[in-house]
Design a protein around this motif. Structure first.
Motif, PDB file in Angstrom:
ATOM      1  N   PRO A  41       0.711  -1.440  -0.301  1.00 34.50           N
ATOM      2  CA  PRO A  41      -0.472  -0.057   0.071  1.00 34.50           C
ATOM      3  C   PRO A  41       1.110   1.343  -0.283  1.00 34.50           C
ATOM      4  N   GLN A  42       2.129   0.810  -0.396  1.00 39.12           N
ATOM      5  CA  GLN A  42       2.894   2.234  -0.111  1.00 39.12           C
ATOM      6  C   GLN A  42       3.007   3.145  -1.454  1.00 39.12           C
ATOM      7  N   PRO A  43       3.383   4.445  -0.995  1.00 36.95           N
ATOM      8  CA  PRO A  43       3.734   5.073  -2.088  1.00 36.95           C
ATOM      9  C   PRO A  43       4.652   4.134  -3.740  1.00 36.95           C
ATOM     10  N   GLN A  44       4.253   4.722  -5.041  1.00 37.98           N
ATOM     11  CA  GLN A  44       4.901   4.190  -5.310  1.00 37.98           C
ATOM     12  C   GLN A  44       5.778   4.146  -5.658  1.00 37.98           C
ATOM     13  N   ARG A  45       6.615   5.498  -5.343  1.00 37.18           N
ATOM     14  CA  ARG A  45       8.493   6.025  -5.114  1.00 37.18           C
ATOM     15  C   ARG A  45       9.598   5.309  -3.845  1.00 37.18           C
ATOM     16  N   ILE A  46       8.650   4.806  -3.661  1.00 39.18           N
ATOM     17  CA  ILE A  46       9.316   4.123  -1.825  1.00 39.18           C
ATOM     18  C   ILE A  46      10.212   3.536  -2.295  1.00 39.18           C
ATOM     19  N   VAL A 114       8.681 -10.613  -7.221  1.00 37.79           N
ATOM     20  CA  VAL A 114       8.887  -9.327  -7.774  1.00 37.79           C
ATOM     21  C   VAL A 114       8.224  -8.142  -7.094  1.00 37.79           C
ATOM     22  N   LYS A 115       8.705  -7.144  -7.009  1.00 35.35           N
ATOM     23  CA  LYS A 115       8.738  -5.738  -5.924  1.00 35.35           C
ATOM     24  C   LYS A 115       8.329  -4.844  -7.317  1.00 35.35           C
ATOM     25  N   THR A 116       9.339  -5.152  -7.867  1.00 28.26           N
ATOM     26  CA  THR A 116       9.377  -3.951  -9.896  1.00 28.26           C
ATOM     27  C   THR A 116       9.202  -4.804 -11.276  1.00 28.26           C
ATOM     28  N   CYS A 117       9.477  -3.650 -12.062  1.00 28.37           N
ATOM     29  CA  CYS A 117       9.626  -4.547 -13.223  1.00 28.37           C
ATOM     30  C   CYS A 117      11.180  -5.495 -13.380  1.00 28.37           C
ATOM     31  N   THR A 118      10.805  -5.968 -14.215  1.00 23.46           N
ATOM     32  CA  THR A 118      11.945  -7.339 -14.380  1.00 23.46           C
ATOM     33  C   THR A 118      12.069  -6.828 -16.141  1.00 23.46           C
ATOM     34  N   ASN A 119      11.568  -6.148 -16.263  1.00 25.96           N
ATOM     35  CA  ASN A 119      11.237  -5.965 -18.321  1.00 25.96           C
ATOM     36  C   ASN A 119      12.624  -4.510 -18.539  1.00 25.96           C
ATOM     37  N   PRO A 120      14.393  -5.402 -18.712  1.00 30.02           N
ATOM     38  CA  PRO A 120      14.681  -4.341 -18.981  1.00 30.02           C
ATOM     39  C   PRO A 120      14.333  -2.899 -20.473  1.00 30.02           C
ATOM     40  N   ASP A 121      13.807  -3.274 -20.723  1.00 33.04           N
ATOM     41  CA  ASP A 121      13.017  -2.208 -21.810  1.00 33.04           C
ATOM     42  C   ASP A 121      12.366  -1.353 -21.515  1.00 33.04           C
ATOM     43  N   CYS A 122      12.194  -1.497 -20.282  1.00 31.66           N
ATOM     44  CA  CYS A 122      10.535  -0.757 -19.865  1.00 31.66           C
ATOM     45  C   CYS A 122      10.613   0.655 -19.060  1.00 31.66           C
ATOM     46  N   ALA A 124       9.881   1.653 -16.053  1.00 34.97           N
ATOM     47  CA  ALA A 124       9.561   1.825 -14.987  1.00 34.97           C
ATOM     48  C   ALA A 124      10.644   0.597 -14.199  1.00 34.97           C
ATOM     49  N   TRP A 125      11.045  -0.276 -14.976  1.00 29.53           N
ATOM     50  CA  TRP A 125      12.747  -0.785 -14.565  1.00 29.53           C
ATOM     51  C   TRP A 125      13.480  -0.344 -14.468  1.00 29.53           C
ATOM     52  N   GLN A 126      13.994   1.087 -15.768  1.00 30.20           N
ATOM     53  CA  GLN A 126      14.952   1.790 -15.263  1.00 30.20           C
ATOM     54  C   GLN A 126      14.941   2.845 -14.055  1.00 30.20           C
ATOM     55  N   HIS A 127      13.811   3.066 -13.855  1.00 31.74           N
ATOM     56  CA  HIS A 127      13.331   3.916 -12.595  1.00 31.74           C
ATOM     57  C   HIS A 127      13.666   2.832 -10.993  1.00 31.74           C
ATOM     58  N   GLY A 128      12.752   1.779 -11.412  1.00 26.45           N
ATOM     59  CA  GLY A 128      13.568   0.939 -10.376  1.00 26.45           C
ATOM     60  C   GLY A 128      11.545   1.080  -9.449  1.00 26.45           C
ATOM     61  N   THR A 129      10.469   1.528 -10.398  1.00 22.56           N
ATOM     62  CA  THR A 129       8.977   2.182  -9.258  1.00 22.56           C
ATOM     63  C   THR A 129       8.371   1.014  -8.770  1.00 22.56           C
ATOM     64  N   LEU A 130       8.229   0.953  -7.536  1.00 18.96           N
ATOM     65  CA  LEU A 130       7.229   0.483  -7.241  1.00 18.96           C
ATOM     66  C   LEU A 130       5.967  -0.733  -8.004  1.00 18.96           C
ATOM     67  N   LEU A 131       5.810  -1.540  -8.380  1.00 16.72           N
ATOM     68  CA  LEU A 131       4.656  -2.282  -8.941  1.00 16.72           C
ATOM     69  C   LEU A 131       2.927  -2.308  -8.118  1.00 16.72           C
ATOM     70  N   LYS A 132       2.381  -0.767  -8.775  1.00 15.05           N
ATOM     71  CA  LYS A 132       1.019  -0.343  -7.474  1.00 15.05           C
ATOM     72  C   LYS A 132       0.371  -1.154  -7.403  1.00 15.05           C
ATOM     73  N   LYS A 133      -0.230  -1.325  -8.833  1.00 13.37           N
ATOM     74  CA  LYS A 133      -1.700  -2.068  -9.974  1.00 13.37           C
ATOM     75  C   LYS A 133      -1.725  -3.254  -9.881  1.00 13.37           C
ATOM     76  N   HIS A 155      -1.720  -9.972  -8.139  1.00 15.47           N
ATOM     77  CA  HIS A 155      -1.501 -10.023  -9.001  1.00 15.47           C
ATOM     78  C   HIS A 155      -0.429  -8.741  -9.058  1.00 15.47           C
ATOM     79  N   LEU A 156       0.511  -8.258  -9.222  1.00 18.19           N
ATOM     80  CA  LEU A 156       1.074  -6.682  -9.781  1.00 18.19           C
ATOM     81  C   LEU A 156       0.888  -6.739 -11.094  1.00 18.19           C
ATOM     82  N   LYS A 157       0.168  -5.976 -12.091  1.00 22.30           N
ATOM     83  CA  LYS A 157       0.442  -5.056 -13.268  1.00 22.30           C
ATOM     84  C   LYS A 157       1.603  -3.622 -13.592  1.00 22.30           C
ATOM     85  N   CYS A 158       2.976  -3.988 -14.683  1.00 19.27           N
ATOM     86  CA  CYS A 158       3.427  -2.972 -14.534  1.00 19.27           C
ATOM     87  C   CYS A 158       2.678  -2.029 -15.025  1.00 19.27           C
ATOM     88  N   ARG A 159       2.260  -0.347 -15.096  1.00 19.42           N
ATOM     89  CA  ARG A 159       1.597   0.779 -15.637  1.00 19.42           C
ATOM     90  C   ARG A 159       1.788   0.610 -16.985  1.00 19.42           C
TER      91      ARG A 159
END
Length: 281
Positions: A41-46, A114-122, A124-133, A155-159
């Motif tokens: 439930p924490q903010p996405q950028r934590i 996993v807690k962050t996206c693992t797709n290196p082309d994404c 979100a992966w480059q910024h290390g942001t949490l999967l929140k959806k 289920h956690l979905k990368c935005r």
């Protein structure tokens, strides 16, 4: 934090003056087992690597109720021990007292590893942001020692890239990519999971010529000796099918084979389960 600093910090809080060592140890242990629930439930950028400053209300309520503490006591204690809790591994084994507490107050929840996206082309992966959806689903877990148990999976979905991270695998472009290693629970259908210990038990039985059908029958007989009060309100049945026993056997064998070869199991996400696994074999 060393022991001296820990106890000095506790002594400075009047609300913690009477806390026992047993309660302190239980608090740290139970909080460490709930790290997924604390983080989600924490903010996405934590940062994933640092303990959040504030506990979700549901976690605070659980700790307060199961340890007979006030909410203020829980919050004050969390502020002191949160970094220690975050360093502890989320052990799959709990003490008898903790197991009882979790059975009374919460249902088990299976999170993706996993807690962050693992797709290196994404991005979100480059910024290390949490999967929140997230999407929560009711499931049934077939366990070795307790029978069929109601549970949840998340289920956690990368935005950004729309990869859907589930407990056993991620889904993108209609393909399932299983995670490395052998999971503690194996998904055999949309809402049914099999505990690894039970799956290994079935594999042992098959080595002595016990069929998948009989494995299911034996499990069903054992189920009748257990109470089902905790599953009465649940949406899904507690009867294992022959097809699910076979699927469990095949998935476990495929995961083991791919692990030995240093590869990841990839199968189509759509279509029939039988055809999906036959193609993989």
């Amino acid at each position: 934090m060393d022991v001296g600093h820990l106890f000095n910090a506790i002594k400075k809080q009047p609300s913690l003056a009477c806390i026992t060592y047993v309660d302190l140890a239980s608090f740290i242990r139970r909080a460490s087992l709930l790290k997924n629930d604390i983080l989600q439930p924490q903010p996405q950028r934590i940062s994933v690597s640092h303990a959040p400053d504030v506990l979700p209300d549901s976690v605070t309520t659980f700790l307060a109720t199961s340890l007979d503490m006030s909410s203020d006591t829980v919050d004050n204690l969390w502020y002191i021990v949160k970094d220690l809790v975050w360093e502890l591994p989320m052990s799959a084994e709990t003490s008898a007292e903790d197991e009882v507490a979790f059975k009374i107050h919460v249902e088990r929840t299976l999170y993706p590893p996993v807690k962050t996206c693992t797709n290196p082309d994404c991005t979100a992966w480059q910024h290390g942001t949490l999967l929140k959806k997230e999407e929560q689903r009711r499931i049934v877990v077939f366990t070795h020692s307790e029978g069929a148990k109601p549970a949840w999976t998340v289920h956690l979905k990368c935005r950004e890239c729309n990869t859907n991270y589930q407990f056993n695998y991620s889904v993108k472009d209609q393909f399932r990519t299983y995670y490395s290693g052998i999971p503690q629970h194996i998904q055999v259908s949309d809402h049914q999971f099999v505990e690894l210990n039970l799956a290994m038990h079935w594999m042992d039985l098959m080595q002595i010529a016990v069929s998948a059908t009989n494995c299911g029958h034996l499990y069903g007989i054992a189920q009748t000796r257990r109470t089902h009060d905790d599953a009465d309100h649940w949406q899904f049945g507690s009867v294992i099918t022959t097809e699910q026993v076979w699927d469990c056997f095949v998935i476990l064998a495929l995961l083991d084979d791919h692990q030995l070869r240093g590869e990841r199991l990839v199968v189509p996400h759509d279509g029939n389960q039988k055809n999906r696994l036959t193609e993989a074999m």
